[in-house]
Design a protein around this motif. Structure first.
Motif, PDB file in Angstrom:
ATOM      1  N   MET A 173       0.851  -1.179   0.000  1.00 38.83           N
ATOM      2  CA  MET A 173       0.000   0.000   0.000  1.00 38.83           C
ATOM      3  C   MET A 173       0.891   1.235   0.000  1.00 38.83           C
ATOM      4  O   MET A 173       1.946   1.258   0.615  1.00 38.83           O
ATOM      5  N   LEU A 174       0.447   2.236  -0.687  1.00 38.27           N
ATOM      6  CA  LEU A 174       1.192   3.471  -0.822  1.00 38.27           C
ATOM      7  C   LEU A 174       0.409   4.583  -0.141  1.00 38.27           C
ATOM      8  O   LEU A 174      -0.807   4.683  -0.311  1.00 38.27           O
ATOM      9  N   GLY A 175       1.070   5.396   0.644  1.00 43.66           N
ATOM     10  CA  GLY A 175       0.395   6.504   1.308  1.00 43.66           C
ATOM     11  C   GLY A 175       0.893   7.831   0.783  1.00 43.66           C
ATOM     12  O   GLY A 175       2.033   7.959   0.354  1.00 43.66           O
ATOM     13  N   MET A 176      -0.004   8.804   0.788  1.00 47.07           N
ATOM     14  CA  MET A 176       0.365  10.144   0.335  1.00 47.07           C
ATOM     15  C   MET A 176      -0.258  11.157   1.291  1.00 47.07           C
ATOM     16  O   MET A 176      -1.347  10.930   1.814  1.00 47.07           O
ATOM     17  N   MET A 177       0.422  12.253   1.477  1.00 50.36           N
ATOM     18  CA  MET A 177      -0.116  13.324   2.302  1.00 50.36           C
ATOM     19  C   MET A 177      -0.401  14.524   1.409  1.00 50.36           C
ATOM     20  O   MET A 177       0.424  14.911   0.589  1.00 50.36           O
ATOM     21  N   PHE A 178      -1.600  15.086   1.562  1.00 53.52           N
ATOM     22  CA  PHE A 178      -2.015  16.244   0.789  1.00 53.52           C
ATOM     23  C   PHE A 178      -2.417  17.361   1.731  1.00 53.52           C
ATOM     24  O   PHE A 178      -2.981  17.102   2.796  1.00 53.52           O
ATOM     25  N   ASN A 179      -2.165  18.592   1.320  1.00 57.85           N
ATOM     26  CA  ASN A 179      -2.708  19.697   2.094  1.00 57.85           C
ATOM     27  C   ASN A 179      -4.145  19.924   1.635  1.00 57.85           C
ATOM     28  O   ASN A 179      -4.645  19.253   0.732  1.00 57.85           O
ATOM     29  N   ASP A 180      -4.841  20.859   2.246  1.00 56.88           N
ATOM     30  CA  ASP A 180      -6.260  21.083   1.970  1.00 56.88           C
ATOM     31  C   ASP A 180      -6.513  21.442   0.505  1.00 56.88           C
ATOM     32  O   ASP A 180      -7.434  20.915  -0.125  1.00 56.88           O
ATOM     33  N   LYS A 181      -5.685  22.306  -0.028  1.00 54.76           N
ATOM     34  CA  LYS A 181      -5.854  22.733  -1.426  1.00 54.76           C
ATOM     35  C   LYS A 181      -5.663  21.556  -2.380  1.00 54.76           C
ATOM     36  O   LYS A 181      -6.414  21.395  -3.355  1.00 54.76           O
ATOM     37  N   GLU A 182      -4.674  20.726  -2.112  1.00 54.38           N
ATOM     38  CA  GLU A 182      -4.422  19.564  -2.951  1.00 54.38           C
ATOM     39  C   GLU A 182      -5.559  18.546  -2.868  1.00 54.38           C
ATOM     40  O   GLU A 182      -5.922  17.928  -3.870  1.00 54.38           O
ATOM     41  N   CYS A 183      -6.149  18.383  -1.694  1.00 56.64           N
ATOM     42  CA  CYS A 183      -7.295  17.475  -1.537  1.00 56.64           C
ATOM     43  C   CYS A 183      -8.479  17.957  -2.362  1.00 56.64           C
ATOM     44  O   CYS A 183      -9.154  17.152  -3.010  1.00 56.64           O
ATOM     45  N   LYS A 184      -8.729  19.248  -2.343  1.00 51.25           N
ATOM     46  CA  LYS A 184      -9.833  19.798  -3.131  1.00 51.25           C
ATOM     47  C   LYS A 184      -9.574  19.615  -4.619  1.00 51.25           C
ATOM     48  O   LYS A 184     -10.490  19.311  -5.383  1.00 51.25           O
ATOM     49  N   GLU A 185      -8.342  19.789  -5.036  1.00 52.18           N
ATOM     50  CA  GLU A 185      -7.994  19.614  -6.439  1.00 52.18           C
ATOM     51  C   GLU A 185      -8.149  18.151  -6.864  1.00 52.18           C
ATOM     52  O   GLU A 185      -8.684  17.861  -7.939  1.00 52.18           O
ATOM     53  N   LEU A 186      -7.698  17.232  -6.032  1.00 52.69           N
ATOM     54  CA  LEU A 186      -7.845  15.810  -6.329  1.00 52.69           C
ATOM     55  C   LEU A 186      -9.327  15.430  -6.400  1.00 52.69           C
ATOM     56  O   LEU A 186      -9.749  14.698  -7.300  1.00 52.69           O
ATOM     57  N   ASP A 187     -10.113  15.946  -5.489  1.00 59.60           N
ATOM     58  CA  ASP A 187     -11.560  15.714  -5.497  1.00 59.60           C
ATOM     59  C   ASP A 187     -12.160  16.186  -6.817  1.00 59.60           C
ATOM     60  O   ASP A 187     -12.926  15.464  -7.466  1.00 59.60           O
ATOM     61  N   TYR A 188     -11.788  17.371  -7.252  1.00 60.40           N
ATOM     62  CA  TYR A 188     -12.298  17.948  -8.493  1.00 60.40           C
ATOM     63  C   TYR A 188     -11.893  17.098  -9.701  1.00 60.40           C
ATOM     64  O   TYR A 188     -12.717  16.775 -10.558  1.00 60.40           O
ATOM     65  N   VAL A 189     -10.630  16.709  -9.754  1.00 63.94           N
ATOM     66  CA  VAL A 189     -10.122  15.929 -10.890  1.00 63.94           C
ATOM     67  C   VAL A 189     -10.825  14.575 -10.973  1.00 63.94           C
ATOM     68  O   VAL A 189     -11.248  14.152 -12.052  1.00 63.94           O
ATOM     69  N   LEU A 190     -10.984  13.914  -9.847  1.00 64.57           N
ATOM     70  CA  LEU A 190     -11.638  12.605  -9.854  1.00 64.57           C
ATOM     71  C   LEU A 190     -13.110  12.720 -10.245  1.00 64.57           C
ATOM     72  O   LEU A 190     -13.626  11.900 -11.016  1.00 64.57           O
ATOM     73  N   ARG A 191     -13.805  13.739  -9.741  1.00 67.35           N
ATOM     74  CA  ARG A 191     -15.214  13.931 -10.107  1.00 67.35           C
ATOM     75  C   ARG A 191     -15.363  14.188 -11.602  1.00 67.35           C
ATOM     76  O   ARG A 191     -16.249  13.632 -12.254  1.00 67.35           O
ATOM     77  N   LYS A 192     -14.509  15.021 -12.154  1.00 65.72           N
ATOM     78  CA  LYS A 192     -14.583  15.311 -13.586  1.00 65.72           C
ATOM     79  C   LYS A 192     -14.277  14.065 -14.413  1.00 65.72           C
ATOM     80  O   LYS A 192     -14.906  13.824 -15.448  1.00 65.72           O
ATOM     81  N   GLU A 193     -13.333  13.276 -13.965  1.00 69.58           N
ATOM     82  CA  GLU A 193     -12.999  12.043 -14.676  1.00 69.58           C
ATOM     83  C   GLU A 193     -14.174  11.059 -14.615  1.00 69.58           C
ATOM     84  O   GLU A 193     -14.519  10.426 -15.620  1.00 69.58           O
ATOM     85  N   LEU A 194     -14.821  10.940 -13.457  1.00 62.74           N
ATOM     86  CA  LEU A 194     -15.987  10.061 -13.331  1.00 62.74           C
ATOM     87  C   LEU A 194     -17.128  10.543 -14.226  1.00 62.74           C
ATOM     88  O   LEU A 194     -17.788   9.735 -14.894  1.00 62.74           O
ATOM     89  N   ASP A 195     -17.358  11.850 -14.249  1.00 66.77           N
ATOM     90  CA  ASP A 195     -18.402  12.409 -15.122  1.00 66.77           C
ATOM     91  C   ASP A 195     -18.134  12.085 -16.580  1.00 66.77           C
ATOM     92  O   ASP A 195     -19.038  11.686 -17.323  1.00 66.77           O
ATOM     93  N   GLU A 196     -16.900  12.249 -16.984  1.00 67.29           N
ATOM     94  CA  GLU A 196     -16.525  11.998 -18.379  1.00 67.29           C
ATOM     95  C   GLU A 196     -16.695  10.523 -18.739  1.00 67.29           C
ATOM     96  O   GLU A 196     -17.194  10.179 -19.817  1.00 67.29           O
ATOM     97  N   MET A 197     -16.302   9.651 -17.832  1.00 70.00           N
ATOM     98  CA  MET A 197     -16.442   8.224 -18.106  1.00 70.00           C
ATOM     99  C   MET A 197     -17.907   7.799 -18.145  1.00 70.00           C
ATOM    100  O   MET A 197     -18.288   6.953 -18.970  1.00 70.00           O
ATOM    101  N   LEU A 198     -18.750   8.376 -17.285  1.00 68.25           N
ATOM    102  CA  LEU A 198     -20.184   8.070 -17.342  1.00 68.25           C
ATOM    103  C   LEU A 198     -20.763   8.481 -18.684  1.00 68.25           C
ATOM    104  O   LEU A 198     -21.574   7.758 -19.275  1.00 68.25           O
TER     105      LEU A 198
END
Length: 76
Positions: free
Chosen positions: A1-26
């Motif tokens: 297992m791999l762990g990563m630490m993100f600050n608040d801004k990076e977490c929001k960006e990752l959330d946004y990127v994943l949501r957009k990718e899920l939308d596109e795939m749907l």
């Protein structure tokens, strides 16, 4: 297992990127112009990205991307 630490801004960006990718795939999975094999490959990738998103998304947001049987496989 791999762990990563993100600050608040990076977490929001990752959330946004994943949501957009899920939308596109749907959208791609519902496109009947694409070959079934391609849609199957997208569905496989969708599961992986969805599991990534599920690790930190609130359940209310997660339910928007759950795929019970919204996109049944079209028999050709």
């Amino acid at each position: 297992m791999l762990g990563m630490m993100f600050n608040d801004k990076e977490c929001k960006e990752l959330d946004y990127v994943l949501r957009k990718e899920l939308d596109e795939m749907l959208l791609d999975m519902s496109d009947q112009r694409l070959d079934q094999d391609i849609r199957d490959a997208i569905a496989k990738r969708y599961k992986t990205v969805f599991r990534m998103y599920a690790r930190f998304a609130p359940s209310k947001e997660l339910s928007k991307y759950a795929r019970n049987s919204r996109f049944p496989r079209v028999k050709q």
